[in-house]
Design an enzyme around this catalytic site. Sequence first.
Site, PDB file in Angstrom:
ATOM      1  N   GLU A  57       3.014   7.492  15.596  1.00  0.00           N
ATOM      2  CA  GLU A  57       1.590   7.450  15.944  1.00  0.00           C
ATOM      3  C   GLU A  57       0.867   6.300  15.226  1.00  0.00           C
ATOM      4  OE1 GLU A  57      -0.111  10.912  14.287  1.00  0.00           O
ATOM      5  OE2 GLU A  57      -1.816  10.946  15.642  1.00  0.00           O
ATOM      6  N   VAL A  58       1.055   6.208  13.908  1.00  0.00           N
ATOM      7  CA  VAL A  58       0.384   5.150  13.148  1.00  0.00           C
ATOM      8  C   VAL A  58       1.059   3.804  13.419  1.00  0.00           C
ATOM      9  CG1 VAL A  58      -0.284   4.350  10.850  1.00  0.00           C
ATOM     10  CG2 VAL A  58      -0.413   6.777  11.391  1.00  0.00           C
ATOM     11  N   GLY A  59       2.367   3.823  13.647  1.00  0.00           N
ATOM     12  CA  GLY A  59       3.080   2.582  13.966  1.00  0.00           C
ATOM     13  C   GLY A  59       2.484   1.886  15.192  1.00  0.00           C
ATOM     14  N   LYS A  90       0.839  -1.198   0.000  1.00  0.00           N
ATOM     15  CA  LYS A  90       0.000   0.000   0.000  1.00  0.00           C
ATOM     16  C   LYS A  90       0.875   1.249   0.000  1.00  0.00           C
ATOM     17  CE  LYS A  90      -2.004   2.847   2.815  1.00  0.00           C
ATOM     18  NZ  LYS A  90      -1.935   4.081   2.033  1.00  0.00           N
ATOM     19  N   CYS A 135      13.183  10.618   7.863  1.00  0.00           N
ATOM     20  CA  CYS A 135      13.164  10.012   9.198  1.00  0.00           C
ATOM     21  C   CYS A 135      14.519  10.133   9.875  1.00  0.00           C
ATOM     22  CB  CYS A 135      12.763   8.549   9.074  1.00  0.00           C
ATOM     23  SG  CYS A 135      13.692   7.671   7.823  1.00  0.00           S
ATOM     24  N   GLU A 171       9.234  15.278  16.166  1.00  0.00           N
ATOM     25  CA  GLU A 171       9.700  15.236  14.778  1.00  0.00           C
ATOM     26  C   GLU A 171       8.942  16.315  13.991  1.00  0.00           C
ATOM     27  OE1 GLU A 171       8.505  11.703  12.580  1.00  0.00           O
ATOM     28  OE2 GLU A 171      10.525  11.558  11.749  1.00  0.00           O
ATOM     29  N   GLU A 200       9.260   0.639  11.082  1.00  0.00           N
ATOM     30  CA  GLU A 200      10.328   1.624  10.842  1.00  0.00           C
ATOM     31  C   GLU A 200       9.683   2.985  11.020  1.00  0.00           C
ATOM     32  OE1 GLU A 200      13.358   0.803  10.477  1.00  0.00           O
ATOM     33  OE2 GLU A 200      13.523  -1.098   9.418  1.00  0.00           O
ATOM     34  N   GLY A 211       6.553   4.487   8.643  1.00  0.00           N
ATOM     35  CA  GLY A 211       5.744   5.691   8.785  1.00  0.00           C
ATOM     36  C   GLY A 211       5.923   6.294  10.163  1.00  0.00           C
ATOM     37  N   SER A 212       4.907   7.004  10.609  1.00  0.00           N
ATOM     38  CA  SER A 212       5.030   7.755  11.857  1.00  0.00           C
ATOM     39  C   SER A 212       4.880   6.854  13.089  1.00  0.00           C
ATOM     40  CB  SER A 212       3.958   8.838  11.898  1.00  0.00           C
ATOM     41  OG  SER A 212       2.688   8.229  11.845  1.00  0.00           O
TER      42      SER A 212
HETATM   43  P1  NAD Z   1       2.087   8.081   8.281  1.00  0.00           P
HETATM   44  O1  NAD Z   1       2.330   7.225   9.473  1.00  0.00           O
HETATM   45  O2  NAD Z   1       1.077   9.154   8.382  1.00  0.00           O
HETATM   46  O3  NAD Z   1       1.661   7.192   7.028  1.00  0.00           O
HETATM   47  C1  NAD Z   1       2.452   6.105   6.591  1.00  0.00           C
HETATM   48  C2  NAD Z   1       1.569   5.121   5.849  1.00  0.00           C
HETATM   49  O4  NAD Z   1       0.635   4.593   6.773  1.00  0.00           O
HETATM   50  C3  NAD Z   1       0.753   5.721   4.714  1.00  0.00           C
HETATM   51  O5  NAD Z   1       0.699   4.797   3.642  1.00  0.00           O
HETATM   52  C4  NAD Z   1      -0.632   5.878   5.337  1.00  0.00           C
HETATM   53  O6  NAD Z   1      -1.667   5.836   4.388  1.00  0.00           O
HETATM   54  C5  NAD Z   1      -0.680   4.668   6.238  1.00  0.00           C
HETATM   55  N1  NAD Z   1      -1.625   4.783   7.359  1.00  0.00           N
HETATM   56  C6  NAD Z   1      -2.129   5.900   7.930  1.00  0.00           C
HETATM   57  N2  NAD Z   1      -2.990   5.568   8.906  1.00  0.00           N
HETATM   58  C7  NAD Z   1      -3.024   4.222   8.969  1.00  0.00           C
HETATM   59  C8  NAD Z   1      -3.707   3.274   9.805  1.00  0.00           C
HETATM   60  N3  NAD Z   1      -4.547   3.674  10.748  1.00  0.00           N
HETATM   61  N4  NAD Z   1      -3.467   1.966   9.599  1.00  0.00           N
HETATM   62  C9  NAD Z   1      -2.611   1.538   8.649  1.00  0.00           C
HETATM   63  N5  NAD Z   1      -1.957   2.385   7.822  1.00  0.00           N
HETATM   64  C10 NAD Z   1      -2.153   3.712   7.983  1.00  0.00           C
HETATM   65  O7  NAD Z   1       3.511   8.650   7.882  1.00  0.00           O
HETATM   66  P2  NAD Z   1       3.856   9.662   6.707  1.00  0.00           P
HETATM   67  O8  NAD Z   1       3.425  11.005   7.119  1.00  0.00           O
HETATM   68  O9  NAD Z   1       3.386   9.116   5.412  1.00  0.00           O
HETATM   69  O10 NAD Z   1       5.460   9.581   6.695  1.00  0.00           O
HETATM   70  C11 NAD Z   1       6.257  10.298   7.553  1.00  0.00           C
HETATM   71  C12 NAD Z   1       6.687   9.461   8.739  1.00  0.00           C
HETATM   72  O11 NAD Z   1       7.339   8.275   8.288  1.00  0.00           O
HETATM   73  C13 NAD Z   1       7.696  10.171   9.601  1.00  0.00           C
HETATM   74  O12 NAD Z   1       7.396   9.957  10.956  1.00  0.00           O
HETATM   75  C14 NAD Z   1       9.012   9.510   9.235  1.00  0.00           C
HETATM   76  O13 NAD Z   1       9.998   9.604  10.221  1.00  0.00           O
HETATM   77  C15 NAD Z   1       8.576   8.114   8.989  1.00  0.00           C
HETATM   78  N6  NAD Z   1       9.539   7.391   8.152  1.00  0.00           N
HETATM   79  C16 NAD Z   1      10.338   6.437   8.736  1.00  0.00           C
HETATM   80  C17 NAD Z   1      11.316   5.781   7.979  1.00  0.00           C
HETATM   81  C18 NAD Z   1      12.214   4.758   8.595  1.00  0.00           C
HETATM   82  O14 NAD Z   1      12.889   4.046   7.856  1.00  0.00           O
HETATM   83  N7  NAD Z   1      12.287   4.631   9.904  1.00  0.00           N
HETATM   84  C19 NAD Z   1      11.449   6.078   6.623  1.00  0.00           C
HETATM   85  C20 NAD Z   1      10.626   7.054   6.061  1.00  0.00           C
HETATM   86  C21 NAD Z   1       9.671   7.696   6.839  1.00  0.00           C
END
Ligand code: NAD
Length: 499
Positions: A244-246, A189, A302, A402, A263, A241-242
């Site tokens: 919060e969502v993680g 996704k 990130c 962040e 991650e 991703g973030s």
């Molecule tokens: P996000 O967490 O908002 O979204 C990431 C993904 O999760 C998107 O595809 C989104 O549609 C999906 N998502 C959102 N809500 C969800 C839910 N309830 N259930 C399942 N999936 C859901 O993050 P973002 O704003 O797209 O990206 C920025 C964040 O990603 C930053 O915090 C950054 O540090 C992190 N990031 C981490 C790494 C790493 O390798 N550690 C790499 C890149 C980005």
Amino acid sequence: MNSMTDNVSAEIVVPKAGITGLLINNEWRTPAKGKTLDVENPSRRTKIVSIGASDEEDVKAAVTAASAAFPAWRRLASRARGALLIELGNRVTANAEEIARVLAAESGNALRTQSRPEVLGAAEVLRYYGGVIAEQKGETLPLGPGLFSYTTREPLGVVGAIIPWNSPVVLAAVKIGMALGTGNTLVLKPAEDAPLAVIKIAELATGLFPAGVFNVVTGTGIDAGAPLAAHPNVAKVSFTGSLEVGKLVGHAVADRIGHATLELGGKSPCIVYPDAATPEHIDSTVTGIINAMRFARQGQSCTAGSRLYVHESVWDQVMTKVVAKVKELKIGDSLDESSDIGAIISAERYSEVRAFIEEAINNGAKVLTGALPPTVEEAKGFFPEPVIFTGVDNSWRVCREEVFGPVLVALPWKDDEEVLQWANDSVYGLAAYVFTNDLTTALRVTEQIDAGWLQVNRAGGQIPGMSYGGAKQSGIGAEYSIEGALEAYTSRKSVTINV
Ligand code: NAD
């Protein structure tokens, strides 16, 4: 925002089949309910295209296809799976410019400094996994006469991979390489804000893998991501991703005792020792500080080294040069070859970054460079200039959270113990940067900082083959290496034979 359709068709080639959004069983389909989402160009605040937006029903169809494809795919020799990954990597290289232009348009990441290198890096990742995946070996155990015991590395089943918008192409390549290489099937996704370049890669993969092995569901996090994370037949979720969502994804997977790699975000420290600011070294240190902060990616990384600690004895000379060099960076349209820095991804993120800047200024932070950017309503594109603050307190939000924007907080330090305490004073532990030419200092400091990835006198990106993952709340599990793929995407099966 009143979004007009952009006249970018002359400048980029949007995906054609993939506009439907859903790749299931090697066929591009429209979502069952016919929902769509708009993909916008944040440099111009214009709509690029509408694509299909999946919901739970579509996710279920994709998982069903991936489950059906799993038994045959897992039995293929790993080198045969690897050969297909290498072929995909080669196709990405052959189409790199087209993919990079789409990526720049949708993500706001400048073509020359970010998007083009990212696409070339993604091809490298695919070829890396294609080559190395034949090392999916087990072990034999010396259990004594009469007993022969060995282990094999078994794929887990269907992997659900969820990726963010900030480096979508390389992250898609990492997930594809690890999941498919190890014999799992995949439902990927992409992020709703930047799905097009990933879709272009999926178009290149259509028909390359057997039906159902590689599937894509576009859509929002709530409508497509959450059902994918919660699906009982998804054996493993790989989420980037973030924080919060993680946490939400972690809960969803825990409920069925599934596997997860998380991650997540970071607030990484960057420490400068006096010996890195001698006339011989100061220029490369200053370049390193700016690269670590990922200013050329609008700070939307990130691993951004967004907390800078410079020894007080070299503070003036280092910060004068950092500010001068940051001011030279050209901010502009992400498709413009001369832009060093592009645009922040969306109105929402831009407003959040602006709020951090406003709050820090109101708290009395000293601005070394940059200014409060225009409001969303006033902005023609989402271009905040890089901001460097000092005179901040570690308890402020700008120092702890962040920002995910081009905002650097910088403080002078004098006591080694104190700076290491500052460095570790974060819930995050993704990356850290240390600039010193003393080997003893480098070894001592890297040993004492709690982070998943430490760089000394370097501030580049990940290299295929290295183990990469966060400490503390920056995540669980490591990716990017063969070891990471084996640990995170396979389980050990033990066979014990009484001979
Ligand atoms: P996000 O967490 O908002 O979204 C990431 C993904 O999760 C998107 O595809 C989104 O549609 C999906 N998502 C959102 N809500 C969800 C839910 N309830 N259930 C399942 N999936 C859901 O993050 P973002 O704003 O797209 O990206 C920025 C964040 O990603 C930053 O915090 C950054 O540090 C992190 N990031 C981490 C790494 C790493 O390798 N550690 C790499 C890149 C980005």
